[in-house]
Write an enzyme that holds these catalytic residues in place. Sequence first.
Site, mmCIF file in Angstrom:
data_model
loop_
_atom_site.group_PDB
_atom_site.id
_atom_site.type_symbol
_atom_site.label_atom_id
_atom_site.label_comp_id
_atom_site.label_asym_id
_atom_site.label_seq_id
_atom_site.Cartn_x
_atom_site.Cartn_y
_atom_site.Cartn_z
ATOM 1 C CG ASN A 128 -3.049 -5.628 -16.122
ATOM 2 O OD1 ASN A 128 -4.268 -6.140 -15.939
ATOM 3 N ND2 ASN A 128 -2.843 -5.078 -17.152
ATOM 4 C CB VAL A 129 -1.226 -4.884 -9.294
ATOM 5 C CG1 VAL A 129 -2.888 -4.557 -9.043
ATOM 6 C CG2 VAL A 129 -1.317 -6.351 -9.334
ATOM 7 C CG ASP A 130 1.312 -5.642 -14.906
ATOM 8 O OD1 ASP A 130 1.244 -4.253 -15.118
ATOM 9 O OD2 ASP A 130 1.070 -6.421 -16.159
ATOM 10 C CG HIS A 138 -7.759 -3.794 -9.190
ATOM 11 N ND1 HIS A 138 -9.016 -3.617 -8.418
ATOM 12 C CD2 HIS A 138 -8.143 -4.057 -10.315
ATOM 13 C CE1 HIS A 138 -10.085 -4.050 -9.088
ATOM 14 N NE2 HIS A 138 -9.740 -4.186 -10.263
ATOM 15 C CB CYS A 141 1.796 -0.797 7.409
ATOM 16 S SG CYS A 141 1.470 -1.580 9.030
ATOM 17 C CB CYS A 145 1.086 2.219 11.117
ATOM 18 S SG CYS A 145 2.129 1.895 10.033
#
Length: 132
Positions: A87-89, A104, A112, A115
Amino acid sequence: GHVPMVHDQFMNHESQRQRYWGRSLVGWKSFASSKPSSGHEALTELERMGRIGVTFEDSPNYYSNDDDDDDYLFSNGLQKLSIITQNVDGLHHKANSRYVTELHGRGNVLKCMTCGSFHCRREYHDLLTKLN
C-alpha cells in the site's frame, strides 16, 4: 470505468501527466485524510509488544545511495522490520508503526523525474491548486 495509467504513458505524454494531476487534485484530499483501521492499530500494538517483526544485521547496502545520509555510520549494526506493505497510503505510519517497508513507495512523497529530488505531495497539490 476508470483505466489506470501506466508509467510509460505518464512519462512520454504531457497530456497524460496533465490528466493524471488533474484527477489527482480531485481525489487527493480524501485519500490523504484516510484514517488507520483497527487492523493497522492492532499491528502497531503487536509491533510495540515485540510479537511481530525481525531484527537483522545492518549493512551499508540497506541505505539508499541517492542520499548523502550518514545513517549507516550511526547504526548499532542492526535493523528492525515488522511490516511489509504494498500500500502507498501511509496508514501504517499514521497508526504509529515504526518498522515499515513500503514496497511501492509512499503516496505522500513525490520524486522529480528530471532531477530526482523528493517533495511533499500535499505542498505540490497546494501549488497546483494555486496555479489553477
